[in-house]
Design a protein around this motif. Structure first.
Motif, PDB file in Angstrom:
ATOM      1  N   GLY A  79       0.833  -1.095   0.536  1.00 55.15           N
ATOM      2  CA  GLY A  79       0.135  -0.146   0.471  1.00 55.15           C
ATOM      3  C   GLY A  79       0.873   1.588  -0.014  1.00 55.15           C
ATOM      4  N   LEU A  80       2.426   0.534  -0.759  1.00 51.65           N
ATOM      5  CA  LEU A  80       3.130   2.070  -0.459  1.00 51.65           C
ATOM      6  C   LEU A  80       2.550   2.887  -1.518  1.00 51.65           C
ATOM      7  CD1 LEU A  80       5.890   1.212   0.996  1.00 51.65           C
ATOM      8  CD2 LEU A  80       4.435   2.081   1.952  1.00 51.65           C
ATOM      9  N   SER A  81       3.299   4.496  -1.989  1.00 53.97           N
ATOM     10  CA  SER A  81       3.033   4.864  -3.408  1.00 53.97           C
ATOM     11  C   SER A  81       3.498   4.093  -4.469  1.00 53.97           C
ATOM     12  CB  SER A  81       4.068   6.247  -3.172  1.00 53.97           C
ATOM     13  OG  SER A  81       3.200   7.225  -1.900  1.00 53.97           O
ATOM     14  N   PRO A  82       3.231   3.851  -5.554  1.00 48.65           N
ATOM     15  CA  PRO A  82       4.389   3.332  -6.152  1.00 48.65           C
ATOM     16  C   PRO A  82       5.430   3.304  -6.737  1.00 48.65           C
ATOM     17  CG  PRO A  82       1.780   3.651  -7.129  1.00 48.65           C
ATOM     18  CD  PRO A  82       1.884   4.589  -5.164  1.00 48.65           C
ATOM     19  N   ASN A  83       5.929   2.376  -7.344  1.00 46.76           N
ATOM     20  CA  ASN A  83       7.518   2.974  -7.964  1.00 46.76           C
ATOM     21  C   ASN A  83       8.098   3.650  -7.774  1.00 46.76           C
ATOM     22  OD1 ASN A  83       6.272   1.059 -10.605  1.00 46.76           O
ATOM     23  ND2 ASN A  83       4.528   2.072 -10.655  1.00 46.76           N
ATOM     24  N   LEU A  84       8.186   4.280  -6.672  1.00 44.96           N
ATOM     25  CA  LEU A  84       9.167   4.682  -5.580  1.00 44.96           C
ATOM     26  C   LEU A  84      10.279   4.166  -4.588  1.00 44.96           C
ATOM     27  CD1 LEU A  84       6.640   7.683  -5.794  1.00 44.96           C
ATOM     28  CD2 LEU A  84       8.710   8.177  -7.006  1.00 44.96           C
ATOM     29  N   PRO A  85      10.809   5.310  -4.503  1.00 46.85           N
ATOM     30  CA  PRO A  85      12.224   4.648  -4.109  1.00 46.85           C
ATOM     31  C   PRO A  85      11.436   5.431  -2.183  1.00 46.85           C
ATOM     32  CG  PRO A  85      13.075   7.445  -4.670  1.00 46.85           C
ATOM     33  CD  PRO A  85      11.602   6.203  -5.197  1.00 46.85           C
ATOM     34  N   HIS A  86      11.476   4.428  -1.405  1.00 50.16           N
ATOM     35  CA  HIS A  86      11.311   5.436   0.610  1.00 50.16           C
ATOM     36  C   HIS A  86      12.336   4.931   1.221  1.00 50.16           C
ATOM     37  CE1 HIS A  86       7.119   5.031  -1.221  1.00 50.16           C
ATOM     38  NE2 HIS A  86       7.213   3.748  -1.974  1.00 50.16           N
ATOM     39  N   ALA A  87      12.685   6.079   1.577  1.00 53.42           N
ATOM     40  CA  ALA A  87      13.866   5.851   2.664  1.00 53.42           C
ATOM     41  C   ALA A  87      12.959   5.346   3.352  1.00 53.42           C
ATOM     42  CB  ALA A  87      13.719   7.573   2.468  1.00 53.42           C
ATOM     43  N   MET A  88      14.214   4.343   4.387  1.00 56.10           N
ATOM     44  CA  MET A  88      14.094   4.178   5.232  1.00 56.10           C
ATOM     45  C   MET A  88      15.248   3.786   6.604  1.00 56.10           C
ATOM     46  SD  MET A  88      12.326   0.094   4.052  1.00 56.10           S
ATOM     47  CE  MET A  88      13.747  -0.388   3.346  1.00 56.10           C
ATOM     48  N   HIS A  89      14.543   3.879   7.716  1.00 55.88           N
ATOM     49  CA  HIS A  89      15.906   4.211   9.020  1.00 55.88           C
ATOM     50  C   HIS A  89      15.340   3.463  10.095  1.00 55.88           C
ATOM     51  CE1 HIS A  89      15.125   7.452   6.570  1.00 55.88           C
ATOM     52  NE2 HIS A  89      16.616   8.032   6.046  1.00 55.88           N
ATOM     53  N   LEU A  90      16.584   2.299  10.803  1.00 49.56           N
ATOM     54  CA  LEU A  90      16.243   2.097  12.735  1.00 49.56           C
ATOM     55  C   LEU A  90      16.593   3.851  12.999  1.00 49.56           C
ATOM     56  CD1 LEU A  90      18.816  -1.065  12.774  1.00 49.56           C
ATOM     57  CD2 LEU A  90      16.424  -0.897  12.132  1.00 49.56           C
ATOM     58  N   HIS A  91      15.839   3.624  13.621  1.00 41.99           N
ATOM     59  CA  HIS A  91      15.271   4.825  14.930  1.00 41.99           C
ATOM     60  C   HIS A  91      16.301   4.473  15.935  1.00 41.99           C
ATOM     61  CE1 HIS A  91      13.814   8.282  12.476  1.00 41.99           C
ATOM     62  NE2 HIS A  91      13.610   6.972  11.328  1.00 41.99           N
ATOM     63  N   GLY A  92      16.177   5.075  17.360  1.00 42.18           N
ATOM     64  CA  GLY A  92      16.582   4.577  18.667  1.00 42.18           C
ATOM     65  C   GLY A  92      16.699   5.601  19.085  1.00 42.18           C
ATOM     66  N   VAL A  93      16.886   5.583  20.741  1.00 43.00           N
ATOM     67  CA  VAL A  93      18.221   7.024  21.942  1.00 43.00           C
ATOM     68  C   VAL A  93      18.692   5.619  22.695  1.00 43.00           C
ATOM     69  CG1 VAL A  93      16.269   8.864  23.069  1.00 43.00           C
ATOM     70  CG2 VAL A  93      15.161   7.185  21.656  1.00 43.00           C
ATOM     71  N   PRO A  94      19.655   6.218  22.260  1.00 41.88           N
ATOM     72  CA  PRO A  94      21.031   5.567  22.568  1.00 41.88           C
ATOM     73  C   PRO A  94      21.307   5.602  24.170  1.00 41.88           C
ATOM     74  CG  PRO A  94      21.880   6.075  20.693  1.00 41.88           C
ATOM     75  CD  PRO A  94      20.299   6.996  20.764  1.00 41.88           C
ATOM     76  N   GLY A  95      21.715   4.867  25.323  1.00 46.73           N
ATOM     77  CA  GLY A  95      21.497   5.209  26.132  1.00 46.73           C
ATOM     78  C   GLY A  95      20.333   4.766  26.876  1.00 46.73           C
ATOM     79  N   PRO A  96      20.038   4.870  28.059  1.00 47.52           N
ATOM     80  CA  PRO A  96      19.143   3.999  29.630  1.00 47.52           C
ATOM     81  C   PRO A  96      17.720   4.530  29.159  1.00 47.52           C
ATOM     82  CG  PRO A  96      20.507   5.886  31.040  1.00 47.52           C
ATOM     83  CD  PRO A  96      20.805   6.177  29.664  1.00 47.52           C
ATOM     84  N   ALA A  97      17.367   5.753  28.353  1.00 48.54           N
ATOM     85  CA  ALA A  97      15.938   6.281  28.481  1.00 48.54           C
ATOM     86  C   ALA A  97      15.948   5.367  27.565  1.00 48.54           C
ATOM     87  CB  ALA A  97      15.429   7.365  27.898  1.00 48.54           C
ATOM     88  N   THR A  98      14.063   5.108  28.265  1.00 48.59           N
ATOM     89  CA  THR A  98      12.673   4.478  27.345  1.00 48.59           C
ATOM     90  C   THR A  98      12.794   5.436  26.928  1.00 48.59           C
ATOM     91  OG1 THR A  98      12.427   3.003  29.479  1.00 48.59           O
ATOM     92  CG2 THR A  98      11.057   2.991  27.238  1.00 48.59           C
ATOM     93  N   ASP A  99      12.021   4.842  24.775  1.00 46.16           N
ATOM     94  CA  ASP A  99      11.635   5.642  24.212  1.00 46.16           C
ATOM     95  C   ASP A  99       9.853   5.748  24.006  1.00 46.16           C
ATOM     96  OD1 ASP A  99      10.673   3.983  22.243  1.00 46.16           O
ATOM     97  OD2 ASP A  99      12.311   4.091  20.512  1.00 46.16           O
ATOM     98  N   MET A 100       9.382   6.453  23.747  1.00 46.32           N
ATOM     99  CA  MET A 100       7.189   6.661  23.179  1.00 46.32           C
ATOM    100  C   MET A 100       7.812   5.858  22.179  1.00 46.32           C
ATOM    101  SD  MET A 100       7.428  10.895  24.163  1.00 46.32           S
ATOM    102  CE  MET A 100       5.892  10.693  23.916  1.00 46.32           C
ATOM    103  N   ALA A 101       8.272   4.724  21.535  1.00 45.23           N
ATOM    104  CA  ALA A 101       7.568   3.901  20.734  1.00 45.23           C
ATOM    105  C   ALA A 101       7.726   4.557  19.162  1.00 45.23           C
ATOM    106  CB  ALA A 101       6.618   2.482  20.443  1.00 45.23           C
ATOM    107  N   CYS A 102       6.502   4.175  18.834  1.00 45.02           N
ATOM    108  CA  CYS A 102       5.414   4.738  17.084  1.00 45.02           C
ATOM    109  C   CYS A 102       4.981   5.519  17.240  1.00 45.02           C
ATOM    110  CB  CYS A 102       5.234   4.029  16.072  1.00 45.02           C
ATOM    111  SG  CYS A 102       6.682   2.723  16.069  1.00 45.02           S
ATOM    112  N   PRO A 103       4.894   6.565  16.453  1.00 49.39           N
ATOM    113  CA  PRO A 103       3.613   8.001  17.089  1.00 49.39           C
ATOM    114  C   PRO A 103       2.529   7.391  15.848  1.00 49.39           C
ATOM    115  CG  PRO A 103       5.666   8.829  15.329  1.00 49.39           C
ATOM    116  CD  PRO A 103       5.714   7.333  15.927  1.00 49.39           C
ATOM    117  N   GLY A 104       1.366   7.974  16.529  1.00 52.42           N
ATOM    118  CA  GLY A 104       0.179   7.648  15.770  1.00 52.42           C
ATOM    119  C   GLY A 104      -0.478   8.974  15.101  1.00 52.42           C
ATOM    120  N   PRO A 105      -1.846   9.333  15.187  1.00 47.96           N
ATOM    121  CA  PRO A 105      -2.370   9.912  13.970  1.00 47.96           C
ATOM    122  C   PRO A 105      -2.479  11.360  14.857  1.00 47.96           C
ATOM    123  CG  PRO A 105      -3.364   8.450  13.724  1.00 47.96           C
ATOM    124  CD  PRO A 105      -2.378   8.208  14.529  1.00 47.96           C
TER     125      PRO A 105
END
Length: 223
Positions: A79-105
């Motif tokens: 269901g992505l936009s067709p025939n286009l490259p899609h930038a993708m990354h591993l994201h994170g927050v180095p260190g002992p803190a806990t991140d807030m996971a994925c955002p939503g609408p």
């Protein structure tokens, strides 16, 4: 496209590097099959409000921490936009803190779109660029000529094994984020003054179309 990609890459590199200083996430994941291979699978869920055109994709990802510091990432999306490259990354927050996971609408700003900067407080900065070839650092955040492309149906499959990814031999501490929405369906990431979404600039730089950088899918950690 290639010259444009170089320009965009140069513009966003500083922003991507700056974001990468933000903490490491710890949360639930599926079980590890052995002491030598830690494997984590997650759904990739739509980030944007439902009224954002072309935004309601879906997918899955598997991140495997292999022996000798190797990390294998697999991404499958529909269901992505067709025939286009899609930038993708591993994201994170180095260190002992806990991140807030994925955002939503609900993370959308007054413009009704979840931008890169809206999402960063949730999933952190770029740790690794999931390019198909070459450099994988945050400097390749939008090297669109080296990211996987969706097919004519909006399907994308990606797999690459990375060697010595700093700090991420534990595959349970990253989010996978997929970017890029062709709002007006014209087959390109470009400004279109006549479209209420495609006319907008990226939150990273006013010279970049929002289409090229806007996050569409996210998965990992606590989502």
């Amino acid at each position: 496209m290639r010259n444009t990609t170089r320009i965009i890459t140069a513009l966003v590199a500083g922003s991507a590097l700056a974001l990468s200083g933000a903490g490491a996430a710890f949360a639930g994941h599926d079980g590890n099959p052995s002491a030598k291979v830690a494997s984590y699978s997650y759904s990739l869920d739509a980030i944007q409000p439902t009224d954002v055109p072309g935004s309601q994709a879906e997918g899955s990802t598997r991140v495997k921490a292999l022996p000798n510091g190797k990390l294998q990432v697999t991404v499958e999306a529909w269901g992505l936009s067709p025939n286009l490259p899609h930038a993708m990354h591993l994201h994170g927050v180095p260190g002992p803190a806990t991140d807030m996971a994925c955002p939503g609408p609900a993370a959308a700003g007054a413009d009704g779109v979840v931008t890169v900067l809206d999402g960063a407080p949730f999933y952190g900065g770029i740790i690794t660029s999931l390019t198909s070839t070459g450099d994988v650092s945050p400097a390749s955040a939008l090297a669109l000529d080296r990211f996987a492309m969706s097919d004519a149906d909006g399907y994308l499959y990606y797999q690459r094994t990375f060697t010595d990814v700093p700090g991420y031999t534990d595959a349970g501490t990253v989010q996978v984020v997929v970017h890029g929405i062709d709002f007006d369906g014209n087959g390109a990431y470009a400004f279109n003054a006549d479209d209420p979404f495609s006319s907008r600039p990226s939150s990273l730089n006013a010279g970049i179309p929002l289409e090229a950088t806007v996050p569409v899918l996210c998965g990992g950690i606590a989502n």
